[in-house]
Design a protein around this motif. Structure first.
Motif, short mmCIF file in Angstrom:
data_model
loop_
_atom_site.label_atom_id
_atom_site.label_comp_id
_atom_site.label_asym_id
_atom_site.label_seq_id
_atom_site.Cartn_x
_atom_site.Cartn_y
_atom_site.Cartn_z
N MET A 1 0.84 -1.17 0.00
CA MET A 1 0.00 0.00 0.00
C MET A 1 0.89 1.24 0.00
N SER A 2 0.56 2.20 -0.81
CA SER A 2 1.36 3.42 -0.88
C SER A 2 0.96 4.38 0.23
N GLN A 3 1.84 5.30 0.48
CA GLN A 3 1.62 6.31 1.51
C GLN A 3 0.60 7.33 1.04
N THR A 4 -0.35 7.69 1.89
CA THR A 4 -1.31 8.76 1.61
C THR A 4 -0.73 10.04 2.18
N ARG A 5 -0.53 11.02 1.32
CA ARG A 5 0.11 12.28 1.73
C ARG A 5 -0.95 13.38 1.87
N ILE A 6 -1.02 13.95 3.08
CA ILE A 6 -1.94 15.05 3.34
C ILE A 6 -1.12 16.29 3.66
N LEU A 7 -1.34 17.34 2.89
CA LEU A 7 -0.66 18.61 3.08
C LEU A 7 -1.51 19.47 4.00
N VAL A 8 -0.89 20.02 5.04
CA VAL A 8 -1.59 20.85 6.02
C VAL A 8 -1.19 22.30 5.82
N LEU A 9 -2.19 23.16 5.62
CA LEU A 9 -1.96 24.60 5.47
C LEU A 9 -2.54 25.28 6.71
N VAL A 10 -1.69 26.00 7.43
CA VAL A 10 -2.10 26.65 8.67
C VAL A 10 -2.28 28.14 8.42
N GLY A 11 -3.43 28.67 8.80
CA GLY A 11 -3.77 30.06 8.53
C GLY A 11 -3.17 31.08 9.46
N SER A 12 -2.56 30.65 10.55
CA SER A 12 -1.88 31.58 11.45
C SER A 12 -0.38 31.45 11.24
N LEU A 13 0.27 32.58 11.00
CA LEU A 13 1.72 32.57 10.79
C LEU A 13 2.50 32.62 12.10
N ARG A 14 1.82 32.87 13.18
CA ARG A 14 2.48 32.98 14.49
C ARG A 14 3.00 31.61 14.92
N ALA A 15 4.27 31.52 15.25
CA ALA A 15 4.91 30.24 15.58
C ALA A 15 4.21 29.51 16.73
N ARG A 109 -9.09 17.49 -5.67
CA ARG A 109 -8.33 17.00 -4.53
C ARG A 109 -9.20 17.06 -3.27
N PRO A 110 -9.28 15.97 -2.50
CA PRO A 110 -10.05 16.01 -1.26
C PRO A 110 -9.48 17.06 -0.31
N ALA A 111 -10.36 17.79 0.34
CA ALA A 111 -9.95 18.84 1.27
C ALA A 111 -10.90 18.89 2.45
N ALA A 112 -10.35 19.24 3.59
CA ALA A 112 -11.15 19.41 4.80
C ALA A 112 -10.64 20.63 5.55
N HIS A 176 -8.52 10.62 9.41
CA HIS A 176 -8.96 9.33 8.88
C HIS A 176 -9.95 9.53 7.71
N LEU A 177 -10.94 10.39 7.91
CA LEU A 177 -11.93 10.62 6.85
C LEU A 177 -11.30 11.25 5.61
N LEU A 178 -10.37 12.14 5.82
CA LEU A 178 -9.68 12.77 4.69
C LEU A 178 -8.81 11.75 3.95
N ALA A 179 -8.13 10.90 4.69
CA ALA A 179 -7.31 9.85 4.07
C ALA A 179 -8.18 8.87 3.30
N GLU A 180 -9.35 8.52 3.85
CA GLU A 180 -10.28 7.64 3.14
C GLU A 180 -10.72 8.25 1.81
N ALA A 181 -11.02 9.55 1.83
CA ALA A 181 -11.43 10.23 0.60
C ALA A 181 -10.29 10.25 -0.41
N ALA A 182 -9.08 10.44 0.07
CA ALA A 182 -7.91 10.44 -0.83
C ALA A 182 -7.71 9.06 -1.45
N ASN A 183 -7.85 8.02 -0.63
CA ASN A 183 -7.70 6.66 -1.13
C ASN A 183 -8.81 6.30 -2.12
N ALA A 184 -10.03 6.74 -1.85
CA ALA A 184 -11.13 6.49 -2.77
C ALA A 184 -10.86 7.16 -4.12
N ARG A 185 -10.33 8.36 -4.09
CA ARG A 185 -9.98 9.08 -5.33
C ARG A 185 -8.89 8.33 -6.09
N ALA A 186 -7.88 7.84 -5.36
CA ALA A 186 -6.77 7.13 -5.99
C ALA A 186 -7.21 5.82 -6.61
#
Length: 188
Positions: A1-15, A109-112, A176-186
């Motif tokens: 099984m291949s790796q499911t890659r989820i990219l996380v974009l954070v809206g706050s720039l504060r560390a 692309r699946p997004a949440a 988990h739900l986002l990874a499932e959607a990504a796998n379904a798309r793949a």
């Protein structure tokens, strides 16, 4: 099984932002076969301008974001709420990743969206604006993966979300739900 890659974009720039900490906690919930990575550098991307979105001349920071989104299987936005809407840095990221129109990296692309704020409203306006922008950009919104955290100033003032069992359980379900959607798309 291949790796499911989820990219996380954070809206706050504060560390030390709680939204950043929620993203870090989400990374820790990834099951085997799922990899979450928090994108660094959103604050370095120029505001979207069609005059500089020219093949071969796209700013390197914007192209790096597009490439990262295209290399991912799904995208997770973690957003605070600024003046009743999503932060400009997230809207800008969506704008760059949506181009070229109809064929941008977000297309299908699946997004949440995970939203969090100090108010009891839990950044739901920001969440709704992010969902709207992602949908218009062509992303496949995984609505059941949505998550809202309210009154985070009180809840996470002394505790990192990664040390909050309930937050971890909720974030794990979203991932988990986002990874499932990504796998379904793949596998479609």
């Amino acid at each position: 099984m291949s790796q499911t890659r989820i990219l996380v974009l954070v809206g706050s720039l504060r560390a030390a932002s709680i939204n950043r900490r929620l993203a870090e906690a989400a990374v820790k919930t990834a099951a085997e076969g799922v990899e979450l990575s928090i994108y660094e550098g959103l604050g370095e991307i120029p505001f979207y301008n069609e005059d500089i979105d020219v093949a071969g001349q796209v700013p390197a920071t914007a192209q790096a974001l597009r490439d990262a989104v295209a290399a991912s299987d799904a995208v997770l936005l973690v957003t605070p709420e600024y003046n009743g809407t999503l932060p400009a840095v997230l809207k800008n990221a969506i704008d760059w990743a949506s181009r070229p129109y109809g064929a941008g990296a977000l297309k299908d692309r699946p997004a949440a969206v995970v939203s969090a704020s100090i108010s009891a409203n839990a950044a739901k306006w920001s969440h709704d604006d992010a969902v709207k922008a992602l949908g218009v950009a062509g992303a496949n919104i995984v609505k059941e993966a949505s998550l809202h955290f309210g009154t985070i100033g009180a809840r996470f003032v002394e505790t990192h979300p990664a040390d909050d069992a309930e937050a971890l359980t909720q974030l794990a379900a979203t991932v988990h739900l986002l990874a499932e959607a990504a796998n379904a798309r793949a596998n479609a």
